[in-house]
Design an enzyme around this catalytic site. Structure first.
Site, PDB file in Angstrom:
ATOM      1  N   GLU A  56       5.845  -5.038  -2.280  1.00  0.00           N
ATOM      2  CA  GLU A  56       4.449  -4.578  -2.340  1.00  0.00           C
ATOM      3  C   GLU A  56       3.663  -5.415  -3.352  1.00  0.00           C
ATOM      4  O   GLU A  56       3.215  -4.926  -4.392  1.00  0.00           O
ATOM      5  CB  GLU A  56       4.404  -3.087  -2.690  1.00  0.00           C
ATOM      6  CG  GLU A  56       5.092  -2.239  -1.629  1.00  0.00           C
ATOM      7  CD  GLU A  56       5.027  -0.740  -1.876  1.00  0.00           C
ATOM      8  OE1 GLU A  56       4.932  -0.339  -3.043  1.00  0.00           O
ATOM      9  OE2 GLU A  56       5.085   0.028  -0.900  1.00  0.00           O
ATOM     10  N   GLU A  75       9.460  -0.332   5.141  1.00  0.00           N
ATOM     11  CA  GLU A  75       9.478   0.980   4.479  1.00  0.00           C
ATOM     12  C   GLU A  75       8.576   1.923   5.241  1.00  0.00           C
ATOM     13  O   GLU A  75       7.421   1.578   5.524  1.00  0.00           O
ATOM     14  CB  GLU A  75       8.968   0.885   3.037  1.00  0.00           C
ATOM     15  CG  GLU A  75       9.988   0.461   2.029  1.00  0.00           C
ATOM     16  CD  GLU A  75       9.450   0.532   0.620  1.00  0.00           C
ATOM     17  OE1 GLU A  75       8.769   1.514   0.270  1.00  0.00           O
ATOM     18  OE2 GLU A  75       9.706  -0.414  -0.142  1.00  0.00           O
TER      19      GLU A  75
HETATM   20  C1  BG6 Z   1       6.968   2.276  -1.979  1.00  0.00           C
HETATM   21  C2  BG6 Z   1       7.962   1.612  -2.886  1.00  0.00           C
HETATM   22  O1  BG6 Z   1       5.750   2.212  -2.622  1.00  0.00           O
HETATM   23  O2  BG6 Z   1       7.089   3.625  -1.724  1.00  0.00           O
HETATM   24  C3  BG6 Z   1       9.250   2.365  -3.101  1.00  0.00           C
HETATM   25  O3  BG6 Z   1       8.248   0.298  -2.457  1.00  0.00           O
HETATM   26  C4  BG6 Z   1       8.947   3.854  -3.202  1.00  0.00           C
HETATM   27  O4  BG6 Z   1       9.871   1.861  -4.240  1.00  0.00           O
HETATM   28  C5  BG6 Z   1       8.316   4.316  -1.893  1.00  0.00           C
HETATM   29  O5  BG6 Z   1      10.039   4.632  -3.534  1.00  0.00           O
HETATM   30  C6  BG6 Z   1       8.044   5.798  -1.828  1.00  0.00           C
HETATM   31  O6  BG6 Z   1       7.268   6.180  -2.924  1.00  0.00           O
HETATM   32  P1  BG6 Z   1       7.693   7.373  -3.857  1.00  0.00           P
HETATM   33  O7  BG6 Z   1       6.753   7.317  -4.986  1.00  0.00           O
HETATM   34  O8  BG6 Z   1       7.547   8.596  -3.049  1.00  0.00           O
HETATM   35  O9  BG6 Z   1       9.099   7.096  -4.246  1.00  0.00           O
END
Ligand code: BG6
Length: 493
Positions: A201, A390
Site C-alpha cells: 500500500e 488483499e
Molecule cells: C491493509 C493492510 O491495509 O489492510 C494490512 O495491508 C491490514 O496490513 C489490512 O491488516 C486490514 O486492516 P486492519 O486494520 O483491519 O488490520
C-alpha cells in the site's frame, strides 16, 4: 466462470502481524515493534524515549495527524503491549500453517520478508544468514505443496535504526540501502520466488506515513520526498529483478477502493476526482512511469521541492512495475455538503456512511461491487495485469466449545467479492492474475493492533494481549474456500 486456468488463488499475510519472534535469531526492530495495541475506540501508540530518559507516546491513527517530539526516538517501553512481538507465531508454526494452506488448495501464499530480519539495522555490510535461512525454509515448504510464494519486500516494517538515524524514507539514503536488501534477497531466493511487490500500500505515505515510510516528522514535504524515494527504489528493484532472473515479476501494491459521491451535485464529483488523484498518483508514477501533471501542479502550489536527480525520471520511465496489485476491502462516500453521519471508513479515507451498505463492528462497509469497480477503473487506466492481493472481512469470531467457528458472514462477504471479480473478468475482460484474500490465517489487525479483529480462514487461539495456546482451528470458511479453489471459482455455494 472465466478465471484463467492458472489463476493464482490463495491468501495473504504480513510479517509484522503474523511472524512474532520479533527479536529472535538476530532480527532487528522495525517501525511496528514500537507500536502498541489499541481498539476501535482507542488508538495505537508509538512509544518513545528522550535522551534525558523522559518517556511518552504518540497516538497513531490512519488518516490522522502524527508526530513524535523532535528530541525523542521511538523505543520499546515496559508497561506497554506490542502485538508484533508475538503475532500469531508463524515463526514457530510455519510448517503447520503452510500445510493448512495446501489443504485448502492454495496456489499462492502472499507473505512479507521483514527487512530487519535480513539486515537488522538496515545498513549492515553482510546480511543475517539466520534470517535468510528462515525464509528459505518457508519457500521450500511452499514448493513441497506446489504453492507459489508471493513476497512483499516491505510491509510497513522499515528498520527502526533507519527511522532513528534518518527519520525514515524521507531521506534518499534509504534508496540504496533498500536496493542492497532487495538485491540480496533476489539473488538468494532466485528460482524460489517469482512474484514480488515492493511497498505494501505505497499510498500509505499519504494516509499513514509512519506506517508506510517510518516518517517521524510527516510534513507534506517529507511525505512527497518519501513517496519519491520509494518510487525510485521500486524501479531499482524492477531493474535488479530483471537482471538477476528474467522470470521474476515485480509489482506495485496500492491501497485502492472506489469512492462514491453522496449527491449528484457536480461539486461532489470534483471532490471524488480530487480524492482519486491522491491515490492514483501513486500508480500513475509506479505503473504509468511518470509524474502526472495534476501532482506536479499541486507540488508547485504547495511549494514542495523534491530532492531529485534527472536519472530518477529515466528509471521511473524505463522500469515501471510489471503488474499492479492492490488491496480493496470496501468503498467510501464523500460529499461537500453538511453531513454529520461520519463513517469510520477504511484506510483513513474520511467520509460519510453509505446508507445502502452494512458495516462491521469497526465501521468498515461491505460493498459487494467494489472489486468489479476497482478492477475496471485500474484496467482502463493502465492496461497492465492486475492482482487482488488483499480483500476480506474483519470480525470478532467466536470459538465454540466444540472448536468450530461458524463464520457464515465471512463466506457471504467472500462470495460477493469473488463474484464481483468474476464479473470484471468475464463481462468486462479485465486481465486478472490472482486473488489472495486477507488473511490466510488469523493475525494481528494493523489498524487497531487487536487480535479480536480476525480475518482468517483459520482461527488462532490468541487474545489481544498475546495470551493463548496458539493452536489453529479451521473455520467454516476453510472448507468453503477449498471448494472455491477446487472449482476455479465456479462453486461459490
Ligand atoms: C491493509 C493492510 O491495509 O489492510 C494490512 O495491508 C491490514 O496490513 C489490512 O491488516 C486490514 O486492516 P486492519 O486494520 O483491519 O488490520
Amino acid at each position: 466462470m472465466g478465471f484463467k486456468k492458472d489463476f493464482l488463488w490463495g491468501g495473504a499475510t504480513a510479517a509484522n502481524q503474523y511472524e512474532g519472534g520479533y527479536d529472535q535469531d538476530g532480527k532487528g526492530l522495525n517501525a511496528i515493534d514500537v507500536l502498541t495495541n489499541g481498539a476501535v475506540d482507542r488508538p495505537r501508540l508509538v512509544t518513545w524515549k528522550k535522551e534525558d530518559g523522559t518517556t511518552g507516546n504518540s497516538p497513531f491513527v490512519w488518516g490522522g495527524d502524527f508526530n513524535i517530539p523532535a528530541d525523542a526516538t521511538p523505543a520499546i517501553l515496559s508497561d506497554y503491549h506490542y502485538p508484533s512481538h508475538h503475532g500469531t507465531d508463524f515463526y514457530h508454526h510455519y510448517k503447520e500453517d503452510i500445510g493448512l494452506m495446501a489443504e485448502m488448495g492454495f496456489k499462492v501464499f502472499r507473505l512479507s520478508i521483514s527487512w530487519s530480519r535480513i539486515f537488522p539495522n538496515g545498513d549492515e555490510e553482510e546480511p543475517n544468514e539466520t534470517g535468510l535461512n528462515f525464509y528459505k525454509q518457508i519457500f521450500e515448504e511452499c514448493h513441497k505443496y506446489h504453492i507459489e510464494p508471493m513476497v512483499t519486500l516491505s510491509h510497513y516494517d522499515t528498520p527502526l535504526a533507519l527511522i532513528k538515524r534518518y527519520g525514515g524514507w524521507s531521506d534518499r539514503k534509504l534508496i540504496n540501502l533498500f536496493e542492497k536488501y532487495v538485491v540480496t534477497v533476489f539473488k538468494y531466493y532466485k528460482g524460489q520466488v517469482k512474484y514480488w511487490t515492493t511497498f505494501n500500500e505505497i499510498n500509505a505515505m499519504t494516509l499513514a506515513p509512519y506506517m508506510g515510510g517510518g516518517l517521524t516528522d510527516p510534513t507534506p514535504q517529507n511525505r512527497a520526498q518519501g513517496a519519491h524515494n520509494q518510487f525510485v527504489a521500486s524501479s531499482l528493484a524492477v531493474k535488479a529483478a530483471h537482471r538477476i532472473d528474467p522470470e521474476m515479476k515485480v509489482g506495485q501494491m496500492l491501497a485502492y477502493s472506489p469512492i462514491y459521491p453522496y449527491t449528484c451535485d457536480p461539486a461532489d464529483q470534483v471532490e471524488i476526482m480530487k480524492a482519486q488523484q491522491e491515490t492514483l498518483f501513486y500508480s500513475d508514477v509506479q505503473v504509468g512511469g511518470r509524474y502526472p501533471e495534476y501532482r506536479l501542479k499541486k507540488y508547485e502550489r504547495e511549494g514542495i521541492k523534491l530532492d531529485d536527480r534527472p536519472q530518477d525520471y529515466e528509471l521511473l520511465a524505463e522500469y515501471p512495475a510489471d503488474f499492479l496489485s492492490f488491496s480493496c476491502y470496501s468503498s467510501s462516500v464523500l460529499t461537500t455538503h453538511a453531513n454529520d453521519d461520519h463513517a469510520a471508513g477504511n484506510l483513513g479515507v474520511a467520509g460519510v456512511t453509505n446508507p445502502y451498505l452494512e458495516t462491521n463492528a469497526w465501521g468498515w462497509a461491505t460493498d459487494p461491487d467494489c472489486l468489479r469497480l476497482a478492477l475496471n477503473i485500474l484496467w482502463d487506466r493502465y492496461h497492465k495485469p492486475l492482482w487482488v492481493v488483499e480483500n476480506g472481512l474483519g470480525w470478532a469470531d467466536k470459538l465454540e466449545d466444540d472448536h468450530k467457528i461458524h463464520d457464515d458472514y465471512r463466506i457471504k462477504y467472500l462470495r460477493a467479492a469473488i463474484s464481483s471479480m468474476s464479473d470484471a473478468v468475464e463481462i468486462d475482460g479485465v486481465d486478472l492474475m490472482g486473488y489472495t484474500m486477507w488473511s490466510a490465517i488469523d493475525l494481528v489487525s494493523n489498524g487497531t493492533g487487536e487480535m479480536k479483529k480476525r480475518y482468517g480462514l483459520v482461527y488462532v487461539d490468541c487474545n489481544d494481549l498475546g495470551n493463548g495456546t496458539m493452536k489453529r482451528y479451521k473455520k467454516d470458511s476453510f472448507s468453503w474456500y477449498q471448494r472455491v479453489i477446487a472449482s476455479n471459482g465456479a462453486d461459490l455455494k
